[in-house]
Design a protein around this motif. Structure first.
Motif, PDB file in Angstrom:
ATOM      1  N   ALA A   6       0.828  -1.207   0.000  1.00  0.00           N
ATOM      2  CA  ALA A   6       0.000   0.000   0.000  1.00  0.00           C
ATOM      3  C   ALA A   6       0.861   1.254   0.000  1.00  0.00           C
ATOM      4  O   ALA A   6       0.558   2.243  -0.683  1.00  0.00           O
ATOM      5  CB  ALA A   6      -0.932  -0.005   1.214  1.00  0.00           C
ATOM      6  N   GLY A   7       1.957   1.237   0.761  1.00  0.00           N
ATOM      7  CA  GLY A   7       2.834   2.406   0.841  1.00  0.00           C
ATOM      8  C   GLY A   7       3.503   2.723  -0.481  1.00  0.00           C
ATOM      9  O   GLY A   7       3.550   3.884  -0.911  1.00  0.00           O
ATOM     10  N   LYS A  41      -0.226  16.932  -9.742  1.00  0.00           N
ATOM     11  CA  LYS A  41       0.694  17.871 -10.380  1.00  0.00           C
ATOM     12  C   LYS A  41       2.107  17.435 -10.021  1.00  0.00           C
ATOM     13  O   LYS A  41       2.532  16.356 -10.375  1.00  0.00           O
ATOM     14  CB  LYS A  41       0.373  19.306  -9.959  1.00  0.00           C
ATOM     15  N   SER A  42       2.865  18.226  -9.278  1.00  0.00           N
ATOM     16  CA  SER A  42       4.223  17.825  -8.909  1.00  0.00           C
ATOM     17  C   SER A  42       4.311  17.315  -7.477  1.00  0.00           C
ATOM     18  O   SER A  42       5.382  16.970  -6.999  1.00  0.00           O
ATOM     19  CB  SER A  42       5.189  19.010  -9.088  1.00  0.00           C
ATOM     20  N   PHE A  43       3.154  17.246  -6.787  1.00  0.00           N
ATOM     21  CA  PHE A  43       3.173  16.852  -5.376  1.00  0.00           C
ATOM     22  C   PHE A  43       3.060  15.337  -5.225  1.00  0.00           C
ATOM     23  O   PHE A  43       2.237  14.689  -5.862  1.00  0.00           O
ATOM     24  CB  PHE A  43       2.016  17.510  -4.617  1.00  0.00           C
ATOM     25  N   SER A  44       3.881  14.789  -4.363  1.00  0.00           N
ATOM     26  CA  SER A  44       3.830  13.368  -4.037  1.00  0.00           C
ATOM     27  C   SER A  44       4.353  13.185  -2.619  1.00  0.00           C
ATOM     28  O   SER A  44       5.307  13.851  -2.207  1.00  0.00           O
ATOM     29  CB  SER A  44       4.681  12.559  -5.017  1.00  0.00           C
ATOM     30  N   LEU A  45       3.722  12.299  -1.876  1.00  0.00           N
ATOM     31  CA  LEU A  45       4.193  12.019  -0.516  1.00  0.00           C
ATOM     32  C   LEU A  45       5.541  11.319  -0.531  1.00  0.00           C
ATOM     33  O   LEU A  45       6.322  11.447   0.404  1.00  0.00           O
ATOM     34  CB  LEU A  45       3.176  11.142   0.224  1.00  0.00           C
ATOM     35  N   GLY A  46       5.815  10.570  -1.569  1.00  0.00           N
ATOM     36  CA  GLY A  46       7.024   9.776  -1.608  1.00  0.00           C
ATOM     37  C   GLY A  46       6.811   8.435  -0.925  1.00  0.00           C
ATOM     38  O   GLY A  46       5.901   8.256  -0.106  1.00  0.00           O
ATOM     39  N   THR A  47       7.666   7.482  -1.252  1.00  0.00           N
ATOM     40  CA  THR A  47       7.481   6.120  -0.762  1.00  0.00           C
ATOM     41  C   THR A  47       7.655   6.006   0.750  1.00  0.00           C
ATOM     42  O   THR A  47       6.820   5.401   1.434  1.00  0.00           O
ATOM     43  CB  THR A  47       8.477   5.176  -1.466  1.00  0.00           C
ATOM     44  N   VAL A  48       8.726   6.592   1.278  1.00  0.00           N
ATOM     45  CA  VAL A  48       9.026   6.414   2.701  1.00  0.00           C
ATOM     46  C   VAL A  48       7.912   6.981   3.574  1.00  0.00           C
ATOM     47  O   VAL A  48       7.432   6.319   4.508  1.00  0.00           O
ATOM     48  CB  VAL A  48      10.382   7.061   3.054  1.00  0.00           C
ATOM     49  N   THR A  49       7.492   8.201   3.291  1.00  0.00           N
ATOM     50  CA  THR A  49       6.425   8.816   4.083  1.00  0.00           C
ATOM     51  C   THR A  49       5.127   8.032   3.942  1.00  0.00           C
ATOM     52  O   THR A  49       4.392   7.840   4.926  1.00  0.00           O
ATOM     53  CB  THR A  49       6.200  10.273   3.635  1.00  0.00           C
ATOM     54  N   SER A  50       4.819   7.558   2.741  1.00  0.00           N
ATOM     55  CA  SER A  50       3.593   6.792   2.521  1.00  0.00           C
ATOM     56  C   SER A  50       3.616   5.484   3.311  1.00  0.00           C
ATOM     57  O   SER A  50       2.627   5.107   3.940  1.00  0.00           O
ATOM     58  CB  SER A  50       3.415   6.495   1.032  1.00  0.00           C
ATOM     59  N   VAL A  51       4.749   4.779   3.276  1.00  0.00           N
ATOM     60  CA  VAL A  51       4.870   3.529   4.030  1.00  0.00           C
ATOM     61  C   VAL A  51       4.709   3.797   5.526  1.00  0.00           C
ATOM     62  O   VAL A  51       4.028   3.046   6.239  1.00  0.00           O
ATOM     63  CB  VAL A  51       6.230   2.854   3.745  1.00  0.00           C
ATOM     64  N   LEU A  52       5.308   4.888   6.005  1.00  0.00           N
ATOM     65  CA  LEU A  52       5.196   5.225   7.425  1.00  0.00           C
ATOM     66  C   LEU A  52       3.744   5.480   7.821  1.00  0.00           C
ATOM     67  O   LEU A  52       3.251   4.957   8.828  1.00  0.00           O
ATOM     68  CB  LEU A  52       6.055   6.450   7.749  1.00  0.00           C
ATOM     69  N   LEU A  53       3.037   6.274   7.029  1.00  0.00           N
ATOM     70  CA  LEU A  53       1.660   6.629   7.375  1.00  0.00           C
ATOM     71  C   LEU A  53       0.726   5.418   7.290  1.00  0.00           C
ATOM     72  O   LEU A  53      -0.164   5.249   8.132  1.00  0.00           O
ATOM     73  CB  LEU A  53       1.168   7.751   6.462  1.00  0.00           C
ATOM     74  N   ALA A  84       7.416  12.439  10.257  1.00  0.00           N
ATOM     75  CA  ALA A  84       6.267  12.502   9.344  1.00  0.00           C
ATOM     76  C   ALA A  84       5.752  13.933   9.200  1.00  0.00           C
ATOM     77  O   ALA A  84       5.357  14.359   8.105  1.00  0.00           O
ATOM     78  CB  ALA A  84       5.148  11.582   9.835  1.00  0.00           C
ATOM     79  N   VAL A  85       5.757  14.688  10.299  1.00  0.00           N
ATOM     80  CA  VAL A  85       5.229  16.056  10.271  1.00  0.00           C
ATOM     81  C   VAL A  85       6.141  16.984   9.476  1.00  0.00           C
ATOM     82  O   VAL A  85       5.678  17.857   8.736  1.00  0.00           O
ATOM     83  CB  VAL A  85       5.038  16.589  11.705  1.00  0.00           C
ATOM     84  N   THR A  86       7.449  16.794   9.598  1.00  0.00           N
ATOM     85  CA  THR A  86       8.401  17.744   9.001  1.00  0.00           C
ATOM     86  C   THR A  86       8.897  17.340   7.622  1.00  0.00           C
ATOM     87  O   THR A  86       9.425  18.178   6.880  1.00  0.00           O
ATOM     88  CB  THR A  86       9.618  17.922   9.932  1.00  0.00           C
ATOM     89  N   TYR A  87       8.734  16.064   7.254  1.00  0.00           N
ATOM     90  CA  TYR A  87       9.306  15.587   5.997  1.00  0.00           C
ATOM     91  C   TYR A  87       8.628  16.198   4.777  1.00  0.00           C
ATOM     92  O   TYR A  87       9.272  16.429   3.750  1.00  0.00           O
ATOM     93  CB  TYR A  87       9.215  14.060   5.928  1.00  0.00           C
ATOM     94  N   ILE A  88       7.320  16.437   4.879  1.00  0.00           N
ATOM     95  CA  ILE A  88       6.587  16.926   3.705  1.00  0.00           C
ATOM     96  C   ILE A  88       7.155  18.261   3.218  1.00  0.00           C
ATOM     97  O   ILE A  88       7.473  18.426   2.034  1.00  0.00           O
ATOM     98  CB  ILE A  88       5.084  17.050   4.029  1.00  0.00           C
ATOM     99  N   PHE A  89       7.313  19.223   4.140  1.00  0.00           N
ATOM    100  CA  PHE A  89       7.908  20.489   3.698  1.00  0.00           C
ATOM    101  C   PHE A  89       9.389  20.299   3.390  1.00  0.00           C
ATOM    102  O   PHE A  89       9.935  20.978   2.505  1.00  0.00           O
ATOM    103  CB  PHE A  89       7.751  21.573   4.766  1.00  0.00           C
ATOM    104  N   VAL A  98       7.874  -1.391   9.924  1.00  0.00           N
ATOM    105  CA  VAL A  98       7.872  -1.887  11.307  1.00  0.00           C
ATOM    106  C   VAL A  98       7.761  -0.724  12.285  1.00  0.00           C
ATOM    107  O   VAL A  98       7.022  -0.789  13.277  1.00  0.00           O
ATOM    108  CB  VAL A  98       9.143  -2.724  11.584  1.00  0.00           C
ATOM    109  N   ILE A  99       8.496   0.360  11.995  1.00  0.00           N
ATOM    110  CA  ILE A  99       8.426   1.555  12.852  1.00  0.00           C
ATOM    111  C   ILE A  99       6.989   2.083  12.901  1.00  0.00           C
ATOM    112  O   ILE A  99       6.456   2.400  13.968  1.00  0.00           O
ATOM    113  CB  ILE A  99       9.361   2.656  12.311  1.00  0.00           C
ATOM    114  N   GLY A 100       6.361   2.186  11.723  1.00  0.00           N
ATOM    115  CA  GLY A 100       4.997   2.714  11.669  1.00  0.00           C
ATOM    116  C   GLY A 100       4.013   1.847  12.428  1.00  0.00           C
ATOM    117  O   GLY A 100       3.195   2.360  13.210  1.00  0.00           O
ATOM    118  N   ILE A 101       4.079   0.529  12.224  1.00  0.00           N
ATOM    119  CA  ILE A 101       3.155  -0.381  12.913  1.00  0.00           C
ATOM    120  C   ILE A 101       3.384  -0.337  14.421  1.00  0.00           C
ATOM    121  O   ILE A 101       2.428  -0.302  15.214  1.00  0.00           O
ATOM    122  CB  ILE A 101       3.321  -1.819  12.381  1.00  0.00           C
TER     123      ILE A 101
END
Length: 569
Positions: free
Chosen positions: A23-24, A33-45, A164-169, A467-470
């Motif tokens: 899923a991540g 457009k040009s915005f994407s969460l990216g793989t690492v952030t998506s897997v974490l969430l 997770a909070v700071t990675y997006i910006f 594993v960290i996210g879970i």
């Protein structure tokens, strides 16, 4: 049914991990457009959401995955890292080191200002500077601290929340600042684009040769057949005469084979005669082969003549040139490159470099060469070795590499009562650096194919993050409430200030060309998304020339600085 599902996941957490990975990665591919969460952030969430089901994960899986990731990172950048410590790249090395300390200092200052604890500070550093590996390195460092088990657990659990909070910006903000604001700071986008075009033209000049084939060897190589029926062949000619005539017209084109009196001749030399009526196969870059060839003759469709084995292989450069380095221009003039065309040039991390006359080709770089097998073999023997596709990974090399590095990293020294250690993760990273460099020097051992390296890198990191996210899922919401959304502001500050300082420092102190300057800042911050934004903005691949060296330095130092940040806080 739901009870069975939950029980199954809790009793078999591996199932949950693979769901989070699938899923991540899928969400990470989505773009608006040009915005994407990216793989690492998506897997974490996704991991955090799945973690709400309270799935316990025990055992060393998390640490094993992370050690494999760090070893792969070190292996990838090792040749570039050690190569950059000498030669013309030393200015970029110094710049990257200074930038890394600026990133550390600014983030530390922001953490002190907002009164964050060690876990919050490490999460801030990991997200704002887009260095995901600091999550693991920071957790290792906290594990070695003299603190209560409860405090260490709380600090470790808050790291992914803050990340997770700071990675997006950290990602989107960096791309916007370097792609849009950076050129404006350096004189405006139009001016920087013009300066970049001028640099491309300058780098494409070769004072000792008028051969325009240096313009872009990345363009497709083509093979065409002509009948020698022009007045040029009214007198006796040789293959060497024809190739010299091409050179006089400013084009580097080779004669590959002939049809003489109805018979095909493959074994040709510069002295092979060419008479009127013979058919000639020429090879070169498309934009020059298709120019006016009326002086040569009429193009002919001869499938049999044009059907012959041609190789297109990757050659890893491991041997030095006459002046401790090669340039594209120098290679093109080398006798051993006769009949061989350069189709591509990659640095050790897989980034494409502009193939211009004065572009340096260094040890560890990969050239894609095209030509007949015998010519390729001759050129490869002078340059390094042919990196043919292979599915075999030297697991002895990987296993003992991670083992020795982690073992050394586990050694702890007490300085003034403060425990100082590289940690097992830092040791694995350094082992990868050294062994990757040794592999580039002695390519007879330690092979890790790019596909395997991708698995070690991406699966290793994202399995660790899953594993960290879970594991942190049950406390994630309370963690957000604990740190507050002002953390986003703190992250934006920690991201922006180093970038502005880096752009100014590159221009005023290091006197980098604007395009190189922006590439250096992106590389020091290990933000590939920003490199893409810069190249799109400037409509050029030149910024990659500032990215490769600084990326190798930044990718190493920023990870290790996770340990320093933990010690400071």
């Amino acid at each position: 049914m739901m009870e069975w599902f939950l029980t199954t996941l809790r009793e078999n957490p591996a199932i949950a991990i693979f769901f989070v990975l699938g899923a991540g990665f899928w969400i990470g591919r989505l773009k608006y457009k040009s915005f994407s969460l990216g793989t690492v952030t998506s897997v974490l969430l996704v991991g955090v959401l799945v973690g709400q089901l309270d799935i316990p994960i025990s055992g060393p899986l998390k640490q094993v995955a992370f050690l494999l990731f760090l070893f792969a990172i070190g292996y990838s950048v090792g040749p570039q890292f050690f190569r950059s410590l000498k030669g013309s790249g030393i200015k970029q090395v110094i710049f990257a080191v200074v930038m890394c300390f600026i990133c550390l200092g600014v983030t530390w200052g922001v953490a002190v200002l907002f009164r964050y604890n060690v876990g919050e500070s490490l999460g801030l550093f990991a997200g704002a500077q887009t260095i995901s590996a600091v999550i693991g390195v920071g957790q290792d460092a906290i594990g070695n601290m003299n603190a209560s088990a409860a405090d260490k657990a709380a600090w470790q659990n808050i790291i992914p929340v803050c990340y997770a909070v700071t990675y997006i910006f950290g990602t989107i903000g960096s791309a916007w600042i370097l792609g849009s604001v950076g050129p404006a700071m350096l004189g405006g986008i139009k001016k920087v684009r013009q300066q970049t075009r001028e640099l491309e033209a300058e780098m494409n000049e070769d004072a000792s040769s008028s051969d325009p084939a240096f313009i872009s060897a990345m363009r497709p190589v083509v093979y065409r057949a002509y009948r020698a029926d022009s007045d040029f062949f009214s007198e006796a000619r040789t293959v060497g005469d024809v190739e010299k005539q091409f050179e006089s017209l400013g084009r580097r084109i080779f004669i590959e084979r002939l049809r003489v009196d109805g018979s095909i001749v493959d074994d040709i030399t510069a002295k092979t005669p060419v008479k009127k009526g013979d058919e000639i196969v020429v090879s070169g870059r498309r934009e020059f082969v298709i120019e006016d060839e009326s002086w040569l003759g009429t193009e002919v469709p001869d499938p049999q003549l044009l059907t012959f084995p041609v190789e297109k292989v990757q050659v890893v450069v491991s041997k030095k040139g006459g002046e401790d380095k090669y340039t594209v221009g120098g290679l093109r003039k080398a006798d051993f490159m006769e009949g061989v065309l350069i189709a591509d040039l990659l640095d050790n991390s897989g980034n494409k470099l502009p193939v211009l006359a004065n572009t340096e080709v260094k040890s560890g770089d990969t050239l894609t060469l095209q030509g007949e097998p015998a010519d390729i073999k001759r050129a490869a023997a002078k340059l390094g070795y042919i990196d043919r596709p292979s599915t075999a990974t030297d697991m002895v090399f990987v296993g003992f590499g991670v083992f020795i590095g982690a073992l050394i990293g586990a050694i702890t020294l007490h300085l003034g009562g403060i425990p100082v250690s590289l940690s097992t993760s830092g040791g694995a990273l350094i082992a990868g650096l050294i062994l990757g460099w040794l592999r580039s020097k002695r390519p007879t051992f330690g092979n890790i194919p790019q596909s395997s390296l991708w698995i070690l890198n991406n699966l290793g990191l994202n399995m660790f993050i899953a594993v960290i996210g879970i594991s942190s899922g049950p406390t994630f919401v309370s963690g957000i409430q604990q740190v507050g959304w002002m953390l986003f502001v703190a992250g934006a500050i920690a991201t922006t200030i180093p970038l502005f300082i880096g752009i100014w420092m590159g221009a005023k102190v290091f006197k980098f060309h604007p395009a190189i300057n922006l590439g250096c800042v992106a590389g020091s911050r290990v933000t590939t998304a920003a490199l893409g934004a810069i190249q799109d903005s400037l409509q050029s691949t030149v910024p990659a020339m500032g990215y490769t060296v600084t990326y190798a330095i930044g990718n190493t130092l920023l990870i290790l600085m996770g340990v320093i940040m933990a010690t400071f806080m």
